[in-house]
Design a protein around this motif. Sequence first.
Motif, PDB file in Angstrom:
ATOM      1  N   PHE B  58       0.630  -1.112  -0.007  1.00 36.15           N
ATOM      2  CA  PHE B  58       0.051   0.099  -0.143  1.00 36.15           C
ATOM      3  C   PHE B  58       0.929   1.126   0.131  1.00 36.15           C
ATOM      4  N   LEU B  59       1.923   1.214   0.747  1.00 35.02           N
ATOM      5  CA  LEU B  59       2.791   2.361   0.791  1.00 35.02           C
ATOM      6  C   LEU B  59       3.634   2.594  -0.701  1.00 35.02           C
ATOM      7  N   LYS B  60       4.078   1.604  -1.326  1.00 37.83           N
ATOM      8  CA  LYS B  60       4.685   1.673  -2.527  1.00 37.83           C
ATOM      9  C   LYS B  60       3.569   2.445  -3.622  1.00 37.83           C
ATOM     10  N   THR B  61       2.327   1.712  -3.517  1.00 38.90           N
ATOM     11  CA  THR B  61       1.348   2.235  -4.322  1.00 38.90           C
ATOM     12  C   THR B  61       0.999   3.431  -4.060  1.00 38.90           C
ATOM     13  N   ILE B  72      -3.712   5.888 -14.032  1.00 42.32           N
ATOM     14  CA  ILE B  72      -3.877   4.410 -13.631  1.00 42.32           C
ATOM     15  C   ILE B  72      -5.368   3.987 -13.581  1.00 42.32           C
ATOM     16  N   ASP B  73      -5.414   3.215 -14.728  1.00 44.32           N
ATOM     17  CA  ASP B  73      -6.768   2.867 -15.120  1.00 44.32           C
ATOM     18  C   ASP B  73      -7.283   1.634 -14.242  1.00 44.32           C
ATOM     19  N   ASN B  74      -6.366   0.832 -13.896  1.00 43.05           N
ATOM     20  CA  ASN B  74      -6.581  -0.384 -13.082  1.00 43.05           C
ATOM     21  C   ASN B  74      -5.954  -0.522 -11.721  1.00 43.05           C
ATOM     22  N   PHE B  75      -6.422   0.144 -10.642  1.00 43.88           N
ATOM     23  CA  PHE B  75      -5.914   0.304  -9.554  1.00 43.88           C
ATOM     24  C   PHE B  75      -5.613  -1.161  -9.069  1.00 43.88           C
ATOM     25  N   GLN B  76      -6.639  -1.884  -8.880  1.00 41.20           N
ATOM     26  CA  GLN B  76      -6.651  -3.331  -8.255  1.00 41.20           C
ATOM     27  C   GLN B  76      -5.750  -3.985  -8.887  1.00 41.20           C
ATOM     28  N   GLY B  77      -5.708  -4.012 -10.487  1.00 39.97           N
ATOM     29  CA  GLY B  77      -4.546  -4.877 -11.101  1.00 39.97           C
ATOM     30  C   GLY B  77      -3.111  -4.215 -10.740  1.00 39.97           C
ATOM     31  N   TRP B  78      -3.068  -2.991 -10.859  1.00 37.90           N
ATOM     32  CA  TRP B  78      -1.699  -2.458 -10.485  1.00 37.90           C
ATOM     33  C   TRP B  78      -1.342  -2.879  -8.874  1.00 37.90           C
ATOM     34  N   LEU B  79      -2.288  -2.935  -7.809  1.00 36.39           N
ATOM     35  CA  LEU B  79      -1.864  -3.224  -6.625  1.00 36.39           C
ATOM     36  C   LEU B  79      -1.319  -4.710  -6.524  1.00 36.39           C
ATOM     37  N   PHE B  80      -1.948  -5.599  -7.155  1.00 35.17           N
ATOM     38  CA  PHE B  80      -1.654  -6.977  -7.010  1.00 35.17           C
ATOM     39  C   PHE B  80      -0.308  -7.537  -7.916  1.00 35.17           C
ATOM     40  N   ILE B 141      -5.383 -19.569  -9.775  1.00 34.15           N
ATOM     41  CA  ILE B 141      -5.885 -20.349  -8.635  1.00 34.15           C
ATOM     42  C   ILE B 141      -5.971 -19.280  -7.357  1.00 34.15           C
ATOM     43  N   VAL B 142      -5.001 -18.790  -6.998  1.00 34.50           N
ATOM     44  CA  VAL B 142      -4.678 -17.935  -5.938  1.00 34.50           C
ATOM     45  C   VAL B 142      -5.788 -16.620  -6.068  1.00 34.50           C
ATOM     46  N   CYS B 143      -5.973 -15.893  -7.047  1.00 31.42           N
ATOM     47  CA  CYS B 143      -6.766 -14.938  -7.264  1.00 31.42           C
ATOM     48  C   CYS B 143      -8.116 -15.236  -7.062  1.00 31.42           C
ATOM     49  N   ARG B 144      -8.366 -16.518  -7.923  1.00 37.64           N
ATOM     50  CA  ARG B 144      -9.801 -16.795  -8.069  1.00 37.64           C
ATOM     51  C   ARG B 144     -10.504 -17.494  -6.620  1.00 37.64           C
ATOM     52  N   PHE B 145      -9.659 -18.514  -6.211  1.00 39.47           N
ATOM     53  CA  PHE B 145     -10.148 -19.268  -4.923  1.00 39.47           C
ATOM     54  C   PHE B 145      -9.518 -18.955  -3.688  1.00 39.47           C
ATOM     55  N   ILE B 146      -8.427 -18.502  -3.609  1.00 37.13           N
ATOM     56  CA  ILE B 146      -7.818 -17.929  -2.193  1.00 37.13           C
ATOM     57  C   ILE B 146      -8.360 -16.612  -2.087  1.00 37.13           C
ATOM     58  N   SER B 147      -8.116 -15.657  -2.802  1.00 38.01           N
ATOM     59  CA  SER B 147      -8.735 -14.277  -2.584  1.00 38.01           C
ATOM     60  C   SER B 147      -9.897 -13.665  -3.167  1.00 38.01           C
ATOM     61  N   GLY B 148     -10.657 -14.790  -3.670  1.00 39.23           N
ATOM     62  CA  GLY B 148     -11.828 -14.605  -3.820  1.00 39.23           C
ATOM     63  C   GLY B 148     -12.367 -13.319  -5.019  1.00 39.23           C
ATOM     64  N   MET B 149     -11.508 -13.406  -6.119  1.00 36.24           N
ATOM     65  CA  MET B 149     -11.852 -12.556  -6.944  1.00 36.24           C
ATOM     66  C   MET B 149     -12.450 -13.096  -8.070  1.00 36.24           C
ATOM     67  N   SER B 150     -13.397 -12.146  -8.875  1.00 34.93           N
ATOM     68  CA  SER B 150     -14.242 -12.426  -9.830  1.00 34.93           C
ATOM     69  C   SER B 150     -13.602 -12.726 -11.040  1.00 34.93           C
ATOM     70  N   HIS B 151     -14.023 -13.456 -12.376  1.00 36.58           N
ATOM     71  CA  HIS B 151     -13.314 -13.630 -13.363  1.00 36.58           C
ATOM     72  C   HIS B 151     -12.984 -12.251 -13.738  1.00 36.58           C
ATOM     73  N   ALA B 152     -13.999 -11.215 -13.934  1.00 36.86           N
ATOM     74  CA  ALA B 152     -13.243  -9.732 -14.354  1.00 36.86           C
ATOM     75  C   ALA B 152     -12.114  -9.420 -13.832  1.00 36.86           C
ATOM     76  N   GLU B 153     -12.383  -9.512 -12.360  1.00 36.92           N
ATOM     77  CA  GLU B 153     -11.288  -8.863 -11.285  1.00 36.92           C
ATOM     78  C   GLU B 153      -9.881  -9.708 -11.802  1.00 36.92           C
ATOM     79  N   THR B 154      -9.951 -10.991 -11.900  1.00 38.17           N
ATOM     80  CA  THR B 154      -8.702 -11.695 -12.279  1.00 38.17           C
ATOM     81  C   THR B 154      -8.091 -11.503 -13.648  1.00 38.17           C
ATOM     82  N   SER B 155      -9.080 -11.325 -14.753  1.00 38.94           N
ATOM     83  CA  SER B 155      -8.530 -11.102 -16.091  1.00 38.94           C
ATOM     84  C   SER B 155      -7.871  -9.936 -16.259  1.00 38.94           C
ATOM     85  N   LYS B 156      -8.545  -8.961 -15.477  1.00 36.82           N
ATOM     86  CA  LYS B 156      -7.895  -7.340 -15.239  1.00 36.82           C
ATOM     87  C   LYS B 156      -6.337  -7.732 -14.974  1.00 36.82           C
ATOM     88  N   ILE B 157      -6.168  -8.288 -13.563  1.00 39.70           N
ATOM     89  CA  ILE B 157      -4.936  -8.383 -12.952  1.00 39.70           C
ATOM     90  C   ILE B 157      -3.902  -9.179 -13.744  1.00 39.70           C
TER      91      ILE B 157
END
Lengths: 268, 188
Positions: B58-61, B72-80, B141-157
Motif C-alpha cells: 500500500f505504501l509503494k502504491t 492509472i486505469d486499473n488500480f486493483q490490477g496494479w496493486l496485485f 488459482i490464488v486470485c480466483r479461489f484464495i483471494s475470492g476475486m471474480s473472473h473480471a477482476e482476475t482477468s484485469k490483474i
Amino acid sequence: MIDIFATRLAECLEALQPGELNVQDCIQKYPQDSEELGKLLELAILLEKTPVQPPDELFEKNARARILNSSFELQSSGGQNWLKSWLMGIGLFLSGRPVLRLGLIAVLLVLVLSSGVVFASAKAMPGDFLYPVKIFIEDSRLMISGEEKETNLQIDLATERIKEVDRLIEVERYETISDVVDRYVIQIDKLSESITSSSADDIAGIDEKSEAVSDKLMKNIEVLEGLLEKVPEQAQPAIEKAIEASSKNQDKLKELFPDGKPGGGPKD
Amino acid sequence: MASDHRNATDTELVNQTRKGITSAYGELYDRYFKQLYRYIYFRVQNQEEAEDLTEIVFLKTLESIRYRRAAIDNFQGWLFRTAHNLVIDHYRTERSQVSIENIAELRDSQKLPEKQVQHQFDSVELAKAIATLSPEFQQVIVCRFISGMSHAETSKIMGVNQGYLRVLQFRALKQLRNVLKREFDYHD
C-alpha cells in the motif's frame, strides 16, 4: 471443445459463489460433462474454504493510520519527482549537519517568499494546486523557529486547520474535511506531546505553555461546536473527531497540574 | 469518515489521492486490505510477514500514485502486480522462509491427512501443491479461489481476456487436481 467446457465450468463457478446454484444443479444442467464438472467444482469449493490466518485487527488499523500519515508527508514534500529527488539529495548531503540544514531551509524560504508563490499559497485549501506549498512553508517555519516561539506557531498552525474547515464548509467541499481534521489531530497530538514531555526543570515554562495551548484548544472547541451545527450529516463525524481530539489533549494538559487548572492554581 | 467515498470508482479515488485527498486512499485501503492480505499470506504462509508486506504494497502504491504522471486505469490490477513482484523479491531475500522455489522441493515428504482432504485443505500443504504449477496457473488459482476475486477482476490483474482466463482456470484446476491426487493422496 475445451472452450465449451471451460465456459460451462466458469458459469457454474459464478453461480455457485452467490449461492444461486449448487454442485448438483450444475451437474444436472450439463449432464454430458457431469463427472468432470462435479470433480472440479468440488475442488474449487475446497480451495475457497481453505483457512487463512486473519490479520491482527489492531495491525490493520495502525497500518492504515501509518499509510495515511505518510500520505501527508508525501503531500508536504510537494508531489513533484524532480523536486523530491533534489531535496532528498540535499538532505542526504546535509544529514547530521543541522546548522547547514537550517541555513539551507532559510535560504530556500527567502527564495520562495520572494517569488510570490507563498502569497498565493497562503489562502490555498486542501486539494488546491498550491496547498502542498502552503504545508511546505508551514513545516519549514516550524523547523527554523526557536524553541520559545515553536509552541505558539504550532497552535497557530493547528488553528489554521480549523479555519480551513470553516472555508471548506462555506464552499461545500465536505469530502476534504476529514483530511484537514486528520492533520489537525496530528498537529495537536504532537503539540501536547511536546509539552508533556518537556523537562521537569522548567515548571514555569510548561505551566505557561499549557495554559496558552489549553485556552486555544477551548476556543477551537467552541468554533468546532458551531461548525457542527452548520454541516450536513456526512461531515459531522470529522468535526466530532476534531472536538474529541481537542478535549482529549486539553485533559492531558490539565493532568500536568494537580489542581487541574493550567496556570499553577487559582488566578482571581 | 471514508463514507463520502463509498460510491466513488477506484479511478476517481486514485485521482483524488493524487490531488492530496488522503481519505480517498483510506477508502482504497479499506476496499482491498483483506483481499490483498489473503493473497500475500497464501504466498508467504506467515501472518506477520503477510501483514508487513501488505503494508509495504500500500505504501509503494501510494508513492507511485503521487509521483507517477501517467493515468492509472486499473488500480486493483496494479496493486496485485506490485504485491506479486514484492513477494518474488521477498523470496529472493528470505531464503530461509518457505517460498515458491523451495516449496516444491519440500513436497515429497508431505502428505495431506485424509480427514483434511475430506473437509478442508491445510493452507501450507495446499500452497505446496499450488507451487508446483506454472506461474500463470498459480496466479489464477490464488486470485480466483484464495483471494475470492471474480473472473473480471482476475482477468484485469493478469492482463488477459475473460475467454482465455476461463480456459486457464479450467486447465489450472485440472492440473492441481492431478498434483493433489499424485502427490498428496487427494481423492475426488
